[in-house]
Scaffold this active site. Structure first.
Site, mmCIF file in Angstrom:
data_model
loop_
_atom_site.group_PDB
_atom_site.id
_atom_site.type_symbol
_atom_site.label_atom_id
_atom_site.label_comp_id
_atom_site.label_asym_id
_atom_site.label_seq_id
_atom_site.Cartn_x
_atom_site.Cartn_y
_atom_site.Cartn_z
ATOM 1 N N LYS A 1 0.713 -1.236 0.053
ATOM 2 C CA LYS A 1 0.025 0.047 0.117
ATOM 3 C C LYS A 1 1.043 1.056 0.058
ATOM 4 O O LYS A 1 0.636 2.210 -0.812
ATOM 5 C CB LYS A 1 -0.975 -0.066 1.145
ATOM 6 C CG LYS A 1 -1.455 1.187 1.489
ATOM 7 C CD LYS A 1 -2.621 1.643 0.648
ATOM 8 C CE LYS A 1 -3.189 3.211 0.840
ATOM 9 N NZ LYS A 1 -3.925 3.672 -0.399
ATOM 10 N N LYS B 1 1.169 12.136 6.803
ATOM 11 C CA LYS B 1 1.381 10.803 7.466
ATOM 12 C C LYS B 1 1.680 9.538 6.509
ATOM 13 O O LYS B 1 2.642 9.027 6.989
ATOM 14 C CB LYS B 1 -0.050 10.324 8.338
ATOM 15 C CG LYS B 1 0.266 9.290 9.104
ATOM 16 C CD LYS B 1 -0.718 7.758 8.318
ATOM 17 C CE LYS B 1 -2.010 7.813 7.687
ATOM 18 N NZ LYS B 1 -2.525 6.725 7.289
#
Ligand code: NAP
Length: 299
Positions: A172, A241
């Site tokens: 991911k 993030k």
């Protein structure tokens, strides 16, 4: 069909709960701030749980969709956590974008409870989540994946099994390395075309129809053309993030990612001054702003 527990009723979690309800799954919902779970449960006609432990005790499969690693730790661990309520045969699935180490840290405790654990981060944003057309990247045991597959099929157009726990999370971050590059590249191309006299909408149509017309370019159309009128799909703070996680994984693997380093600088600059809740496509507005400033200082 087993009851499915959904934890984290944010932008993505609520869209995924809707897709599961649409596919006919019985749901139980939990969110840290309870209002989000209560109002979605009322809309869908399903139950809520008062904490993750209670949710795990009533659900055969659970799916968490949380902001970051500390949120996953808070939800999975502790006396009121998911693992404390998990029964033998429960499959706990985390779809959040977190480091590969996050779920691995909970594996021993989950196994001791007889539960399976999968990382299942997703590619695709809110609209694809609601349509049940995400791409899922799974890490974990094949047997746990097969138990969870009837539920995951309601969320995904494509499911990849990458390998052991944590390998979905790693993949991911690799996918998002391209997403952030594309976001910046589309913003730069659009602002360049506009500055050279091509109307914004026409320029976007050309990008979408050209060799660079990836699905991302299609589904971010509203965000790039009408930022004020388009709901936020992916906030700058979450993008920062993710880029931090990409940098950490690159450092741990000993690879340099110059493009991702620039993307992190740009996203962090765009989120300064309390703007972190804006959609990450707002980097185009930042470029327009800096161009206007430059013209102002020249004129
Ligand atoms: P979001 O709308 O901000 O939702 C975040 C969720 O995490 C909320 O339910 C929030 O609960 C919960 N949360 C945050 N900190 C927590 C904590 N310490 N303990 C328990 N719960 C906590 O974010 P989102 O856009 O849905 O994204 C969720 C995840 O999916 C992120 O990992 C993101 O990177 C990933 N993702 C997002 C997209 C996208 O397009 N949005 C696409 C792919 C992947 P509260 O309501 O109580 O704050």
């Amino acid at each position: 069909m087993a009851t499915v527990g959904v934890l984290g009723i944010g932008r993505m979690g609520s869209a995924m709960a809707r897709a599961l309800a649409e596919a006919g799954h019985d749901l139980v919902l939990w969110n840290r701030s309870s209002d989000a779970a209560t109002s979605l449960a009322a809309e869908l006609g399903v139950r809520t749980a008062t904490n993750p432990r209670e949710l795990a005790a009533t659900a055969g499969i659970t799916i968490s969709m949380l902001a970051d690693g500390p949120a996953v730790d808070a939800v999975y661990g502790g006396p009121d956590g998911l693992i404390a309520g998990a029964r033998s045969g429960t499959v706990l699935i985390d779809a959040s974008t977190v480091p590969p180490s996050t779920l691995r840290a909970h594996d021993t405790a989950a196994r001791a409870a007889g539960a399976g654990l999968l990382d299942a981060p997703v590619s695709g944003s809110v609209a694809l989540a609601e349509a049940g057309k995400l791409t899922l990247m799974i890490g974990g045991d094949a047997a746990d994946l097969e138990r969870a597959r009837p539920v995951l099929d309601a969320l995904a157009a494509t499911i990849f099994h990458l390998g052991p726990l944590g390998s979905g999370a790693a993949m991911k971050l690799a996918v998002n390395t391209v997403i952030f590059g594309l976001n910046e590249a589309v913003a730069e191309a659009l602002v360049l075309a506009e500055a050279a006299g091509v109307p914004r909408e026409l320029a976007y149509d050309v990008l979408a129809a050209s060799a660079v017309g990836a699905p991302f370019v299609g589904y971010k159309r509203g965000a790039f053309l009408d930022p004020e009128g388009t709901p936020v799909a992916f906030a700058l703070d979450l993008a920062a993030k993710d880029l931090g996680l990409i940098a950490d994984l690159a450092a741990a693997c000993g690879v340099r990612l110059p493009q991702a380093e620039i993307d992190l600088d740009v996203i962090q600059a765009a989120s300064l001054g309390g703007r972190g809740g804006r959609d990450f496509s707002t980097v185009a507005d930042e470029l327009r702003g800096s161009r206007q400033q430059e013209e102002g200082s020249r004129g």
